[in-house]
Design a protein around this motif. Structure first.
Motif, mmCIF file in Angstrom:
data_model
loop_
_atom_site.group_PDB
_atom_site.id
_atom_site.type_symbol
_atom_site.label_atom_id
_atom_site.label_comp_id
_atom_site.label_asym_id
_atom_site.label_seq_id
_atom_site.Cartn_x
_atom_site.Cartn_y
_atom_site.Cartn_z
ATOM 1 N N THR A 1 0.839 -1.190 0.000
ATOM 2 C CA THR A 1 0.000 0.000 0.000
ATOM 3 C C THR A 1 0.879 1.247 0.000
ATOM 4 O O THR A 1 2.098 1.172 0.152
ATOM 5 C CB THR A 1 -0.902 0.033 1.248
ATOM 6 O OG1 THR A 1 -0.067 0.177 2.410
ATOM 7 C CG2 THR A 1 -1.732 -1.242 1.358
ATOM 8 N N LEU A 2 0.249 2.407 -0.117
ATOM 9 C CA LEU A 2 0.978 3.672 -0.048
ATOM 10 C C LEU A 2 1.693 3.803 1.295
ATOM 11 O O LEU A 2 2.873 4.183 1.351
ATOM 12 C CB LEU A 2 0.011 4.847 -0.253
ATOM 13 C CG LEU A 2 0.604 6.250 -0.096
ATOM 14 C CD1 LEU A 2 1.678 6.510 -1.139
ATOM 15 C CD2 LEU A 2 -0.513 7.305 -0.193
ATOM 16 N N ASP A 3 1.003 3.468 2.380
ATOM 17 C CA ASP A 3 1.622 3.543 3.709
ATOM 18 C C ASP A 3 2.817 2.599 3.821
ATOM 19 O O ASP A 3 3.827 2.932 4.450
ATOM 20 C CB ASP A 3 0.593 3.220 4.797
ATOM 21 C CG ASP A 3 -0.430 4.327 4.983
ATOM 22 O OD1 ASP A 3 -0.149 5.467 4.539
ATOM 23 O OD2 ASP A 3 -1.503 4.057 5.556
ATOM 24 N N ASP A 4 2.703 1.417 3.232
ATOM 25 C CA ASP A 4 3.812 0.463 3.254
ATOM 26 C C ASP A 4 5.040 1.037 2.562
ATOM 27 O O ASP A 4 6.175 0.905 3.041
ATOM 28 C CB ASP A 4 3.417 -0.849 2.563
ATOM 29 C CG ASP A 4 2.386 -1.651 3.328
ATOM 30 O OD1 ASP A 4 2.292 -1.474 4.565
ATOM 31 O OD2 ASP A 4 1.680 -2.449 2.688
ATOM 32 N N VAL A 5 4.818 1.665 1.416
ATOM 33 C CA VAL A 5 5.923 2.237 0.641
ATOM 34 C C VAL A 5 6.599 3.350 1.433
ATOM 35 O O VAL A 5 7.828 3.413 1.541
ATOM 36 C CB VAL A 5 5.426 2.759 -0.722
ATOM 37 C CG1 VAL A 5 6.533 3.526 -1.451
ATOM 38 C CG2 VAL A 5 4.921 1.611 -1.592
ATOM 39 N N ILE A 6 5.785 4.232 2.005
ATOM 40 C CA ILE A 6 6.348 5.350 2.771
ATOM 41 C C ILE A 6 7.103 4.838 3.995
ATOM 42 O O ILE A 6 8.215 5.300 4.298
ATOM 43 C CB ILE A 6 5.227 6.320 3.191
ATOM 44 C CG1 ILE A 6 4.617 6.999 1.946
ATOM 45 C CG2 ILE A 6 5.765 7.376 4.161
ATOM 46 C CD1 ILE A 6 3.400 7.851 2.243
ATOM 47 N N SER A 7 6.533 3.868 4.688
ATOM 48 C CA SER A 7 7.178 3.314 5.886
ATOM 49 C C SER A 7 8.505 2.647 5.571
ATOM 50 O O SER A 7 9.467 2.714 6.346
ATOM 51 C CB SER A 7 6.245 2.305 6.565
ATOM 52 O OG SER A 7 5.055 2.926 7.010
ATOM 53 N N SER A 8 8.581 1.994 4.407
ATOM 54 C CA SER A 8 9.816 1.304 4.023
ATOM 55 C C SER A 8 10.909 2.267 3.596
ATOM 56 O O SER A 8 12.102 1.928 3.611
ATOM 57 C CB SER A 8 9.532 0.319 2.881
ATOM 58 O OG SER A 8 9.319 1.021 1.657
ATOM 59 N N GLY A 9 10.516 3.462 3.150
ATOM 60 C CA GLY A 9 11.488 4.448 2.677
ATOM 61 C C GLY A 9 11.984 4.201 1.273
ATOM 62 O O GLY A 9 12.898 4.878 0.793
ATOM 63 N N VAL A 10 11.366 3.233 0.572
ATOM 64 C CA VAL A 10 11.812 2.875 -0.784
ATOM 65 C C VAL A 10 10.603 2.592 -1.667
ATOM 66 O O VAL A 10 9.666 1.907 -1.237
ATOM 67 C CB VAL A 10 12.721 1.624 -0.769
ATOM 68 C CG1 VAL A 10 13.082 1.213 -2.196
ATOM 69 C CG2 VAL A 10 13.973 1.868 0.043
ATOM 70 N N ILE A 11 10.617 3.105 -2.888
ATOM 71 C CA ILE A 11 9.606 2.723 -3.872
ATOM 72 C C ILE A 11 10.311 1.956 -4.984
ATOM 73 O O ILE A 11 11.344 2.381 -5.512
ATOM 74 C CB ILE A 11 8.853 3.956 -4.441
ATOM 75 C CG1 ILE A 11 7.707 3.486 -5.362
ATOM 76 C CG2 ILE A 11 9.783 4.924 -5.161
ATOM 77 C CD1 ILE A 11 6.728 4.598 -5.732
ATOM 78 N N ARG A 12 9.784 0.778 -5.319
ATOM 79 C CA ARG A 12 10.397 -0.106 -6.315
ATOM 80 C C ARG A 12 9.677 0.076 -7.653
ATOM 81 O O ARG A 12 8.484 -0.219 -7.757
ATOM 82 C CB ARG A 12 10.299 -1.553 -5.853
ATOM 83 C CG ARG A 12 10.930 -1.800 -4.476
ATOM 84 C CD ARG A 12 10.596 -3.172 -3.940
ATOM 85 N NE ARG A 12 9.156 -3.415 -3.887
ATOM 86 C CZ ARG A 12 8.586 -4.406 -3.213
ATOM 87 N NH1 ARG A 12 9.328 -5.267 -2.550
ATOM 88 N NH2 ARG A 12 7.274 -4.560 -3.220
ATOM 89 N N VAL A 13 10.417 0.539 -8.632
ATOM 90 C CA VAL A 13 9.824 0.854 -9.939
ATOM 91 C C VAL A 13 10.465 -0.013 -11.022
ATOM 92 O O VAL A 13 11.692 -0.052 -11.150
ATOM 93 C CB VAL A 13 9.994 2.343 -10.291
ATOM 94 C CG1 VAL A 13 9.397 2.644 -11.662
ATOM 95 C CG2 VAL A 13 9.333 3.214 -9.226
ATOM 96 N N GLY A 14 9.645 -0.712 -11.789
ATOM 97 C CA GLY A 14 10.124 -1.538 -12.884
ATOM 98 C C GLY A 14 10.379 -0.709 -14.131
ATOM 99 O O GLY A 14 9.512 0.052 -14.559
ATOM 100 N N VAL A 15 11.568 -0.849 -14.707
ATOM 101 C CA VAL A 15 11.955 -0.123 -15.918
ATOM 102 C C VAL A 15 12.526 -1.124 -16.923
ATOM 103 O O VAL A 15 13.329 -1.988 -16.562
ATOM 104 C CB VAL A 15 13.000 0.970 -15.611
ATOM 105 C CG1 VAL A 15 13.469 1.646 -16.901
ATOM 106 C CG2 VAL A 15 12.432 2.009 -14.646
ATOM 107 N N ASN A 16 12.132 -0.997 -18.173
ATOM 108 C CA ASN A 16 12.608 -1.871 -19.244
ATOM 109 C C ASN A 16 13.821 -1.235 -19.918
ATOM 110 O O ASN A 16 13.690 -0.207 -20.588
ATOM 111 C CB ASN A 16 11.491 -2.092 -20.265
ATOM 112 C CG ASN A 16 11.851 -3.119 -21.321
ATOM 113 O OD1 ASN A 16 13.006 -3.467 -21.505
ATOM 114 N ND2 ASN A 16 10.860 -3.618 -22.028
#
Length: 269
Positions: free
Chosen positions: A27-42
């Motif tokens: 969730t959004l809260d999970d992402v913020i709490s972890s301090g990292v957003i994982r983005v897939g790029v080709n």
């Protein structure tokens, strides 16, 4: 046959998502709490994504995702994806967001959710000078073989609009353009802006882009089905990037020109 394969793939992917995605996606809260957003790029879609001399993935998508991470107040983790695995990766929670020319369409929207558009794709036809085609509608023939990337939007377009043509599916863009340069196909439908770097690798090939464009598609960020809060936040962030001119700035940096069909800024999602 193509319709049967596409339907079978969608059914399998939907079943896969139903079993793992709701529990795995953050969730959004999970992402913020972890301090990292994982983005897939080709990295096979230059200049959206490519490897630099240090073997790091760079490009428009990385810069765009970097801005998103800054606005969210987290670090960016870039995860390499390909056209066939990008939707399973985000649906299963291996990544939080997927980029890489994610054209939004009704079939994909059954499996993942899409944000508002980040950029457009103007589809055209890449072939060679010895071919006389002037319009894509002339190519609905069994004498024509399209070389396409598995899992990309043009595959469905060909199935729906050029059913008499043959299709050879490969796993990535370098292989597809190489096959075309080697004469193992007639043409390729894709976003011509993204093809230039691949074309430049085959300088002896006399390339030709068919005069009449095919269509304009809208590319968004993809998120898992239960990531409503993350999607809602991303919509606002993407709007701000368009409004401030940041998206146009990054596009011009990587493509060397303005977006052919710009995403119009509107306060209504």
């Amino acid at each position: 046959m193509l319709k049967k394969l596409a339907l079978a793939g969608l059914v399998a992917l939907t079943a896969f998502v139903a079993t793992v995605a709701p529990a795995a996606a953050r969730t959004l809260d999970d992402v913020i709490s972890s301090g990292v957003i994982r983005v897939g790029v080709n990295p096979t879609l230059p200049p959206l994504g490519k490897f630099d001399e240090k073997n790091q993935i760079v490009g428009f998508d990385v810069d765009f995702a970097t801005e998103i991470a800054k606005m969210l107040g987290v670090k960016l983790e870039v995860v390499q994806v390909g056209s066939p695995d990008r939707i399973p990766f985000v649906a299963s929670g291996k990544i939080d967001v997927v980029m890489g020319a994610m054209t939004r369409n009704p079939e994909r929207a059954k499996v993942i959710d899409f944000t508002v558009p980040a950029h457009t794709e103007v589809l055209g036809i890449l072939t060679t000078e010895d071919k006389s085609f002037k319009d894509w509608k002339e190519m609905n023939s069994p004498d024509v073989t399209f070389v396409q990337v598995r899992g990309s939007t043009p595959v469905k377009f060909i199935e729906d609009n050029l059913p008499n043509a043959k299709v050879t599916l490969l796993d990535n863009y370098p292989d597809a353009v190489r096959a075309l340069a080697q004469g193992r196909g007639t043409a390729m439908i894709d976003v011509m802006d993204f093809m230039q770097e691949h074309m430049d690798r085959h300088k002896s090939t006399k390339w030709k882009i068919v005069e009449t464009p095919v269509d304009i598609y809208y590319c968004s960020l993809g998120v898992a089905k239960n990531s409503t809060g993350l999607k809602d936040w991303l919509n606002v962030a993407i709007f701000e990037m368009h409004r401030r001119g940041k998206t146009d700035e990054l596009w011009k940096k990587w493509f060397g020109m303005d977006m052919i069909a710009p995403v119009k800024v509107t306060p209504y999602f």
